[in-house]
Motif scaffolding. Structure first.
Motif, PDB file in Angstrom:
ATOM      1  N   LEU A   1       0.966  -1.235  -0.136  1.00 41.66           N
ATOM      2  CA  LEU A   1      -0.080   0.063  -0.046  1.00 41.66           C
ATOM      3  C   LEU A   1       0.960   1.437  -0.021  1.00 41.66           C
ATOM      4  CD1 LEU A   1      -2.870   1.022   0.050  1.00 41.66           C
ATOM      5  CD2 LEU A   1      -2.709   0.942   2.835  1.00 41.66           C
ATOM      6  N   THR A   2       0.920   1.931  -1.151  1.00 42.84           N
ATOM      7  CA  THR A   2       1.947   3.041  -1.215  1.00 42.84           C
ATOM      8  C   THR A   2       1.246   4.494  -1.018  1.00 42.84           C
ATOM      9  OG1 THR A   2       1.475   3.375  -3.788  1.00 42.84           O
ATOM     10  CG2 THR A   2       3.192   1.750  -2.807  1.00 42.84           C
ATOM     11  N   GLU A   3      -0.203   4.645  -0.981  1.00 43.31           N
ATOM     12  CA  GLU A   3      -0.527   5.700  -1.153  1.00 43.31           C
ATOM     13  C   GLU A   3      -2.187   5.688  -0.395  1.00 43.31           C
ATOM     14  OE1 GLU A   3      -1.531   9.970  -3.406  1.00 43.31           O
ATOM     15  OE2 GLU A   3      -0.042   8.345  -4.101  1.00 43.31           O
ATOM     16  N   THR A   4      -2.447   6.554   0.660  1.00 42.68           N
ATOM     17  CA  THR A   4      -3.838   6.656   0.983  1.00 42.68           C
ATOM     18  C   THR A   4      -4.400   7.986   1.162  1.00 42.68           C
ATOM     19  OG1 THR A   4      -3.367   4.918   2.894  1.00 42.68           O
ATOM     20  CG2 THR A   4      -5.191   5.999   3.084  1.00 42.68           C
ATOM     21  N   GLN A   5      -5.318   8.167   0.323  1.00 42.16           N
ATOM     22  CA  GLN A   5      -6.113   9.434   0.157  1.00 42.16           C
ATOM     23  C   GLN A   5      -7.323   9.336   0.700  1.00 42.16           C
ATOM     24  OE1 GLN A   5      -4.459  12.266  -0.901  1.00 42.16           O
ATOM     25  NE2 GLN A   5      -2.661  11.336  -1.434  1.00 42.16           N
ATOM     26  N   GLU A   6      -7.987  10.493   0.753  1.00 44.47           N
ATOM     27  CA  GLU A   6      -9.602  10.467   1.398  1.00 44.47           C
ATOM     28  C   GLU A   6     -10.461   9.592   0.735  1.00 44.47           C
ATOM     29  OE1 GLU A   6     -12.895  13.893   2.488  1.00 44.47           O
ATOM     30  OE2 GLU A   6     -10.990  14.377   1.591  1.00 44.47           O
ATOM     31  N   ASP A   7     -10.066   9.505  -0.523  1.00 44.25           N
ATOM     32  CA  ASP A   7     -11.512   8.552  -1.154  1.00 44.25           C
ATOM     33  C   ASP A   7     -10.711   7.260  -1.794  1.00 44.25           C
ATOM     34  OD1 ASP A   7     -13.378  10.164  -0.544  1.00 44.25           O
ATOM     35  OD2 ASP A   7     -12.865  11.507  -2.474  1.00 44.25           O
ATOM     36  N   PHE A   8      -9.599   6.938  -1.839  1.00 45.08           N
ATOM     37  CA  PHE A   8      -8.900   5.797  -2.475  1.00 45.08           C
ATOM     38  C   PHE A   8      -7.553   5.576  -1.855  1.00 45.08           C
ATOM     39  CE2 PHE A   8      -7.095   9.732  -4.755  1.00 45.08           C
ATOM     40  CZ  PHE A   8      -5.625   9.145  -4.593  1.00 45.08           C
ATOM     41  N   TYR A   9      -7.326   4.085  -2.329  1.00 48.99           N
ATOM     42  CA  TYR A   9      -5.849   3.624  -1.895  1.00 48.99           C
ATOM     43  C   TYR A   9      -4.920   3.613  -2.938  1.00 48.99           C
ATOM     44  CZ  TYR A   9      -7.856   2.116   2.665  1.00 48.99           C
ATOM     45  OH  TYR A   9      -8.724   2.083   3.775  1.00 48.99           O
ATOM     46  N   LYS A  10      -3.785   3.373  -3.161  1.00 50.12           N
ATOM     47  CA  LYS A  10      -2.805   3.155  -4.281  1.00 50.12           C
ATOM     48  C   LYS A  10      -1.909   2.138  -3.832  1.00 50.12           C
ATOM     49  CE  LYS A  10      -1.547   6.232  -7.376  1.00 50.12           C
ATOM     50  NZ  LYS A  10      -1.081   7.163  -8.067  1.00 50.12           N
ATOM     51  N   ILE A  11      -2.174   0.955  -4.688  1.00 47.68           N
ATOM     52  CA  ILE A  11      -1.284  -0.229  -4.249  1.00 47.68           C
ATOM     53  C   ILE A  11      -0.265  -0.481  -5.420  1.00 47.68           C
ATOM     54  CG2 ILE A  11      -3.128  -1.187  -2.993  1.00 47.68           C
ATOM     55  CD1 ILE A  11      -3.447  -3.046  -5.151  1.00 47.68           C
TER      56      ILE A  11
ATOM     57  N   LEU B   1       6.211  -7.554 -19.763  1.00 48.10           N
ATOM     58  CA  LEU B   1       7.424  -7.469 -18.912  1.00 48.10           C
ATOM     59  C   LEU B   1       8.562  -7.497 -19.803  1.00 48.10           C
ATOM     60  CD1 LEU B   1       4.942  -9.419 -17.337  1.00 48.10           C
ATOM     61  CD2 LEU B   1       7.024  -9.145 -15.606  1.00 48.10           C
ATOM     62  N   ASN B   2       9.156  -6.478 -20.233  1.00 51.60           N
ATOM     63  CA  ASN B   2      10.437  -6.533 -20.964  1.00 51.60           C
ATOM     64  C   ASN B   2      11.713  -6.727 -20.010  1.00 51.60           C
ATOM     65  OD1 ASN B   2       8.937  -5.917 -23.196  1.00 51.60           O
ATOM     66  ND2 ASN B   2       8.950  -3.816 -22.566  1.00 51.60           N
ATOM     67  N   ALA B   3      11.649  -6.267 -18.721  1.00 51.90           N
ATOM     68  CA  ALA B   3      12.675  -6.546 -17.841  1.00 51.90           C
ATOM     69  C   ALA B   3      12.257  -7.779 -16.829  1.00 51.90           C
ATOM     70  CB  ALA B   3      12.870  -5.223 -17.162  1.00 51.90           C
ATOM     71  N   ASN B   4      13.135  -8.306 -16.052  1.00 50.67           N
ATOM     72  CA  ASN B   4      13.170  -9.182 -15.127  1.00 50.67           C
ATOM     73  C   ASN B   4      12.002  -8.748 -13.902  1.00 50.67           C
ATOM     74  OD1 ASN B   4      14.613 -10.986 -16.566  1.00 50.67           O
ATOM     75  ND2 ASN B   4      16.272 -10.563 -15.402  1.00 50.67           N
ATOM     76  N   THR B   5      11.908  -7.631 -13.790  1.00 49.60           N
ATOM     77  CA  THR B   5      11.061  -7.080 -12.789  1.00 49.60           C
ATOM     78  C   THR B   5      10.327  -5.937 -13.175  1.00 49.60           C
ATOM     79  OG1 THR B   5      12.787  -5.517 -11.548  1.00 49.60           O
ATOM     80  CG2 THR B   5      12.644  -7.824 -10.927  1.00 49.60           C
ATOM     81  N   GLN B   6       9.138  -5.843 -12.509  1.00 49.79           N
ATOM     82  CA  GLN B   6       8.124  -4.507 -13.041  1.00 49.79           C
ATOM     83  C   GLN B   6       7.269  -4.253 -11.797  1.00 49.79           C
ATOM     84  OE1 GLN B   6       7.396  -4.695 -17.076  1.00 49.79           O
ATOM     85  NE2 GLN B   6       5.396  -3.392 -16.587  1.00 49.79           N
ATOM     86  N   ARG B   7       7.081  -2.964 -11.591  1.00 52.28           N
ATOM     87  CA  ARG B   7       6.018  -2.692 -10.384  1.00 52.28           C
ATOM     88  C   ARG B   7       4.878  -2.154 -11.180  1.00 52.28           C
ATOM     89  NH1 ARG B   7       6.783   0.264  -4.804  1.00 52.28           N
ATOM     90  NH2 ARG B   7       7.366  -1.880  -4.400  1.00 52.28           N
ATOM     91  N   VAL B   8       3.491  -2.495 -10.839  1.00 53.26           N
ATOM     92  CA  VAL B   8       2.316  -2.123 -11.403  1.00 53.26           C
ATOM     93  C   VAL B   8       1.553  -1.480 -10.190  1.00 53.26           C
ATOM     94  CG1 VAL B   8       0.327  -2.616 -12.628  1.00 53.26           C
ATOM     95  CG2 VAL B   8       2.455  -3.885 -13.182  1.00 53.26           C
ATOM     96  N   SER B   9       1.064  -0.153 -10.684  1.00 51.57           N
ATOM     97  CA  SER B   9       0.561   0.631  -9.629  1.00 51.57           C
ATOM     98  C   SER B   9      -1.244   0.681 -10.170  1.00 51.57           C
ATOM     99  CB  SER B   9       0.730   2.189  -9.498  1.00 51.57           C
ATOM    100  OG  SER B   9       2.134   2.239  -9.076  1.00 51.57           O
ATOM    101  N   ILE B  10      -1.962   0.306  -9.066  1.00 49.81           N
ATOM    102  CA  ILE B  10      -3.408   0.244  -9.313  1.00 49.81           C
ATOM    103  C   ILE B  10      -4.221   1.066  -8.121  1.00 49.81           C
ATOM    104  CG2 ILE B  10      -5.362  -1.294  -9.000  1.00 49.81           C
ATOM    105  CD1 ILE B  10      -3.608  -1.938 -11.553  1.00 49.81           C
ATOM    106  N   THR B  11      -4.791   1.849  -8.497  1.00 45.72           N
ATOM    107  CA  THR B  11      -5.810   2.527  -7.706  1.00 45.72           C
ATOM    108  C   THR B  11      -7.338   1.997  -7.316  1.00 45.72           C
ATOM    109  OG1 THR B  11      -5.107   4.812  -8.547  1.00 45.72           O
ATOM    110  CG2 THR B  11      -6.890   4.753  -7.407  1.00 45.72           C
ATOM    111  N   LEU B  12      -7.415   1.830  -5.957  1.00 48.05           N
ATOM    112  CA  LEU B  12      -8.561   1.149  -5.239  1.00 48.05           C
ATOM    113  C   LEU B  12      -9.589   2.118  -4.501  1.00 48.05           C
ATOM    114  CD1 LEU B  12      -6.874  -2.136  -4.012  1.00 48.05           C
ATOM    115  CD2 LEU B  12      -8.077  -1.862  -6.277  1.00 48.05           C
TER     116      LEU B  12
END
Length: 649
Positions: free
Chosen positions: A227-237, A269-280
């Motif tokens: 969980l990278t961000e917490t706002q008033e109406d949503f989370y970002k993971i 995935l072009n590289a070996n690792t990749q981070r994907v951000s999703i808003t909930l």
């Protein structure tokens, strides 16, 4: 690969019968010394009779030699048959060895071959090749069957599935040695991917490895969700993906809250690792992230919970005018702040906090120290900010309890330039290591010595902030007062993250996820009696309900997850039939790399076919049945003697 070509030597199962070969002298003596006496008779004309006598004597001598040879051979073959000879090489011993099958059913055995998964391929090889009544012992990562046969355990073998338990060959060999005595042939059915320590075998054990070839070494795994961000109406993971194997890859990604899909994406995935951000949406979340991958299935789901944001309880002990800066940090809705001076401190509330800050208090009494350290051992964090004018002796009571000592520092101005990024306090806080932040300064009052972990350091390497782990909690010790003009730390960007992590730990805004077999502990505020227990229930599989290891200390319940659960998923913590908390468990990702194969030990042999191996064992066993041929030859020479007696004159 089967048996190697070897030189053969003859051995006997019952060599004591060979002593009877000495009795072969008896028929020889009988034939050399005739026991019948002859009388002489005289005739007037013996010329004709003399010619007949010579012919008869020649025929009789031949018959005697034939009878002697047949009787000697008959007795010889009969004696050898009883001695049971066989041709021995290193593989002949396998004929009578106990057969032990070790089946690796760790998660990596879900990799695909041309005939299903590795585990399915190996199970099929066992079921098709074994004679139903042959005695075997079979060991998997989580089950064992000793001195049985495939007819008895066929249903159990057909139900073997992949397991979260890691493959430990030495443990399996040791277990077989305890249960199965004598010489053993050990056949290991594995994918060859698990970490293999040098097998501990002895002269009575022969190792064979059956390793099917997998179709592809490419695999995609979800390694973490944050969980990278917490706002008033949503989370970002943030969802971390890792690709194993060569070449580009792509996968469909879905996020589920319960059974409801709340987000979808396609990831390349072009590289070996990749981070994907999703808003909930900012709602209580209990679900998982799922990817579509045709390789291993166990690492395609990652379960997590986002509980309703909890307020972390902070007790700030100090004088009002000195608490201004700390009051600003903990005066947000995220924290439940209680502020008091040392004289008004209620010892009863100490154990109910997440963090206690002793901010430049004037004294440490033995009673105060005893109560504080008891709370720390039970999971409370304690932070001590010294008063710059206080002497070293004033801290002696608590430092001695922590087995630490302090000396007066030079009080010269120093810059704080170092951060211990791998420490529990700062782990995961910074995206990358930084060394050019706005350096705060301080005039250190003390130099503390002992077994501590430096967290923030001055330019000369000495500690500005250090930690001592005590039981379930930590004691954080500043070596300088933080009030102006002694330090400008309260104006530094580091101050908020430092005190925030002291209060919240690694509990990232309510995310509760644990690693299966990770030896983690969860602390729950719950007033239990000594005979009461809490249960944990898998929300998807209601039949999976277990009691974790737990202990009670005051009004806190400590749960240990070292041995259970064994199944990944979302779980409820139940007490008296009611769900009082939620948590998630995920498998370790240490088997996701399907290209990391181990080398077969030098003393072992790799086989292509289990059926062929059993055939070679059977051939070795038949070799020991050579006595039947000898018995048949003895019978044939008995027939020969009868025929000689009847037809040879």
């Amino acid at each position: 690969m089967g048996f190697d070509q070897q030189s053969y030597t003859m051995s006997f199962k019952h060599p004591e019968f060979l002593y009877f070969l000495g009795f072969l002298i008896v028929p020889i003596l009988v034939h050399l010394f005739q026991l019948r006496r002859f009388k002489k008779y005289y005739f007037t004309n013996v010329k004709l009779l003399q010619e007949l006598s010579i012919q008869t004597r020649k025929s009789s001598t031949l018959k005697k030699y034939l009878l002697l040879a047949s009787r000697l051979l008959l007795l010889s073959f009969l004696i050898f048959a009883f001695a049971q000879p066989y041709f021995e090489n290193e593989n002949t011993q396998a004929a009578d060895n106990e057969l032990v099958l070790i089946v690796d059913n760790s998660f990596s055995n879900g990799a695909e071959t041309k005939k299903g998964s590795v585990l399915e391929y190996n199970i099929a090889a066992i079921l098709s090749a074994l004679d139903e009544n042959r005695k075997i012992s079979l060991i998997t990562n989580d089950e064992a069957y000793f001195n049985t046969d495939i007819k008895t355990i066929r249903k159990e073998v057909q139900k073997i599935t992949t397991s979260a338990l890691p493959f430990d060959l030495n443990a399996a060999i040791s277990r077989s040695a305890d249960e199965v005595k004598g010489a053993k042939d050990i056949v290991v059915f594995t994918d060859g991917l698990s970490e293999l320590k040098s097998p501990k075998t002895d002269g009575n054990q022969q190792l064979y490895f059956h390793i099917p070839k997998i179709e592809s070494e490419q695999n995609i795994a979800i390694t973490n969700v944050e969980l990278t961000e917490t706002q008033e109406d949503f989370y970002k993971i943030a969802i971390d993906l890792q690709k194993f194997g060569e070449g580009e890859a792509s996968t469909a990604l879905q996020v589920y809250n319960g059974n409801l899909a709340v987000a979808k994406s396609v990831v390349k995935l072009n590289a070996n690792t990749q981070r994907v951000s999703i808003t909930l949406p900012k709602l209580p979340f209990s679900g998982y992230v799922q990817i579509t991958d045709n390789a291993l299935a166990y690492d395609n789901n990652f379960y997590f919970e986002i509980a309703a944001p909890q307020k972390f309880k902070v007790l700030l002990v100090g004088e009002t005018e000195r608490n201004v800066s700390l009051r600003k940090i903990f005066g947000t809705t995220e924290f439940d702040l209680t502020e008091t001076d040392i004289r008004g401190l209620d010892y009863a509330v100490i154990g109910k906090q997440q963090l206690i800050i002793l901010n430049e208090i004037p004294e440490f009494t033995p009673t105060l120290v005893a109560n504080l350290l008891e709370a720390v051992e039970n999971g409370v964090n304690l932070s001590i900010v010294p008063r710059e004018t206080l002497s070293v002796d004033a801290y002696k009571v608590i430092l001695e309890k922590l087995q630490l000592s302090a000396t007066v520092s030079s009080k010269s101005k120093k810059l704080v330039t170092g951060i211990t990024f791998e420490s529990e306090l700062f782990q995961g806080v910074f995206e990358k290591k930084i060394d050019n932040f706005q350096y705060p300064f301080a005039n250190p009052s003390f130099t503390i010595s002992g077994r501590t972990l430096p967290l923030l350091t001055f330019a000369d390497g000495s500690a500005f902030l250090q930690a001592v782990k005590l039981g379930q909690g930590h004691v954080f010790l500043f070596n300088a007062g933080l009030s102006s003009p002694n330090s400008n730390f309260y104006q530094s960007p580091l101050v908020v993250v430092t005190f925030d992590r002291m209060a919240t730990g690694n509990n990232s805004a309510g995310m509760q996820q644990f690693e299966i077999f990770g030896e983690q502990e969860k602390i729950v505020d719950l007033n239990l009696e000594t005979d009461q227990v809490a249960h944990i229930l898998n929300r998807a599989e209601k039949s999976y309900d277990f009691i974790p290891k737990q202990r009670i200390n005051g009004k806190k319940l400590y749960l240990n997850f070292g041995e259970a659960p064994t199944v990944a998923g979302n779980y409820d913590l139940l007490f008296e039939g009611k769900a009082i908390d939620k948590m998630s468990f995920n498998y370790k990702r240490n088997e996701s790399d399907v290209s990391a194969r181990f080398d077969i030990p030098a003393a072992a042999k790799e086989i292509d076919s289990f059926e062929q191996l059993l055939s070679e064992f059977s051939a070795a066993r038949d070799n020991s049945g050579f006595w039947r041929t000898l018995a048949l030859l003895a019978f044939l020479f008995l027939i020969c003697e009868i025929l000689i007696q009847k037809f040879v004159k």
